[in-house]
Design an enzyme around this catalytic site. Structure first.
Site, mmCIF file in Angstrom:
data_model
loop_
_atom_site.group_PDB
_atom_site.id
_atom_site.type_symbol
_atom_site.label_atom_id
_atom_site.label_comp_id
_atom_site.label_asym_id
_atom_site.label_seq_id
_atom_site.Cartn_x
_atom_site.Cartn_y
_atom_site.Cartn_z
ATOM 1 C CG ASN A 164 43.306 46.305 48.234
ATOM 2 O OD1 ASN A 164 44.008 47.015 48.957
ATOM 3 N ND2 ASN A 164 42.876 45.110 48.611
ATOM 4 C CD GLU A 166 45.257 39.908 50.454
ATOM 5 O OE1 GLU A 166 45.431 41.105 50.750
ATOM 6 O OE2 GLU A 166 45.334 39.479 49.289
ATOM 7 C CE LYS A 195 45.402 42.592 47.417
ATOM 8 N NZ LYS A 195 45.360 41.187 47.070
ATOM 9 C CB SER A 245 44.138 37.538 38.456
ATOM 10 O OG SER A 245 44.921 36.910 39.459
ATOM 11 C CD GLU A 298 38.875 41.138 46.088
ATOM 12 O OE1 GLU A 298 39.362 41.896 45.254
ATOM 13 O OE2 GLU A 298 39.384 40.944 47.198
ATOM 14 N N GLY A 342 45.855 37.330 43.207
ATOM 15 C CA GLY A 342 47.310 37.346 43.103
ATOM 16 C C GLY A 342 47.899 36.101 42.475
ATOM 17 C CG HIS A 354 40.946 41.926 51.050
ATOM 18 N ND1 HIS A 354 41.805 40.856 51.007
ATOM 19 C CD2 HIS A 354 40.904 42.432 49.797
ATOM 20 C CE1 HIS A 354 42.269 40.723 49.764
ATOM 21 N NE2 HIS A 354 41.735 41.670 49.018
HETATM 22 P P1 13P Z 1 44.942 40.851 42.557
HETATM 23 O O1 13P Z 1 44.283 41.795 41.552
HETATM 24 O O2 13P Z 1 46.392 41.135 42.762
HETATM 25 O O3 13P Z 1 44.624 39.428 42.232
HETATM 26 O O4 13P Z 1 44.248 41.165 43.968
HETATM 27 C C1 13P Z 1 42.875 41.163 44.074
HETATM 28 C C2 13P Z 1 42.493 41.699 45.390
HETATM 29 O O5 13P Z 1 42.633 41.039 46.400
HETATM 30 C C3 13P Z 1 41.956 43.069 45.447
HETATM 31 O O6 13P Z 1 41.427 43.356 46.690
#
Ligand code: 13P
Length: 252
Positions: A9, A97, A11, A213, A167, A173, A95
């Site tokens: 992803n 976010e 983003k 992560s 997640e 992150g 997601h």
């Molecule tokens: P990270 O792997 O950067 O922690 O992000 C995870 C994520 O939100 C994937 O959709």
């Protein structure tokens, strides 16, 4: 045997030339292995050209979101019709976010899972708790509600094809990964929830990813768990080498 699905992803990252370069770098190197599937979840402006570039290869292209309506007065939105029209196969829904910054709710996620299947898209449905919720011991009940709402009204056949990504928000992150045992416990719980609303065969078919992560150094341990069938990866999916290592881990 469920296959392992590794999805990167991106983003809101990469320019068009960076996205194209990434695909050029990885596309010939994705193993033609039935045990693993590799997906990149790219920003909307790049989807059409990445679909073209990946035609006939083992790399699939996903959107990171969509609207649930087919068309209409929804300025700035992208519909499932548009995604299938350009050859996108997957779409990330719910997601954290999007839930946090863009008012995505369990209700809109449910409408979107239906819209995805109505248009032949495979949804990657994200669920997961905040640190506060984990500390209050609410992880399982929260994730259960999110999963049940997301798949409400789908047929068992559609649920079997849904990819669920667990997640934990506190692991996204941050460099903090849930321990593989903790991640597996929640993924196993999700499978049980699916079983409760469908049947054993459907629950055994559904692919459940872990995200938060994930990187080449921890992916093997996570994928070795009984109920973790892949990874949804942010940061570590941005570099071609690292993404390829993650995909390779899925073949083991
Ligand atoms: P990270 O792997 O950067 O922690 O992000 C995870 C994520 O939100 C994937 O959709």
């Amino acid at each position: 045997m469920r296959k392992k699905i590794i999805a990167g992803n991106w983003k809101m990252n990469k320019t068009l030339s960076e996205a194209t370069q990434f695909v050029d770098d990885v596309v010939g190197k994705i193993p033609a292995d039935e045990k693993v599937e590799a997906i990149v979840c790219a920003p909307f402006p790049y989807l059409a050209s990445l679909v073209e570039k990946t035609k006939g290869t083992n790399l699939k292209v996903s959107a990171q979101n969509m609207h649930f309506e087919d068309n209409g007065a929804f300025t700035g939105e992208v519909s499932p019709v548009m995604l299938t029209d350009i050859g996108v196969t997957h779409v990330v829904l719910g997601h954290s976010e999007r839930r946090e910054y863009f008012a995505e709710t369990d209700e809109t996620v449910n409408k979107k899972t239906h819209a995805a299947f109505n248009h032949g898209l495979t949804p990657i449905v994200c669920v997961g708790e905040t640190l506060e919720q984990r500390e209050a011991n609410e992880t399982k009940s929260l994730v259960e509600t999110q999963v049940k709402k997301a798949i409400e009204g789908l047929s068992n056949e559609q649920i079997a094809k849904t990819i669920i990504a667990y997640e934990p928000i506190w692991a996204i992150g941050t460099g903090k990964t849930a321990s593989s045992e903790d991640a597996n416990e929640v993924c196993a719980h999700i499978r049980n929830v699916v079983k409760e609303v469908t049947d054993e065969a459907t629950a055994q078919a559904v692919v459940i990813q872990y995200g938060g992560s994930v990187k080449p150094s921890n992916v093997d341990e996570l994928l070795a768990q009984s109920d973790i069938d892949g990874a949804l990866v942010g940061g570590a999916s941005l570099e071609a080498d690292s993404f390829l290592q993650l995909v390779e881990a899925g073949t083991k």
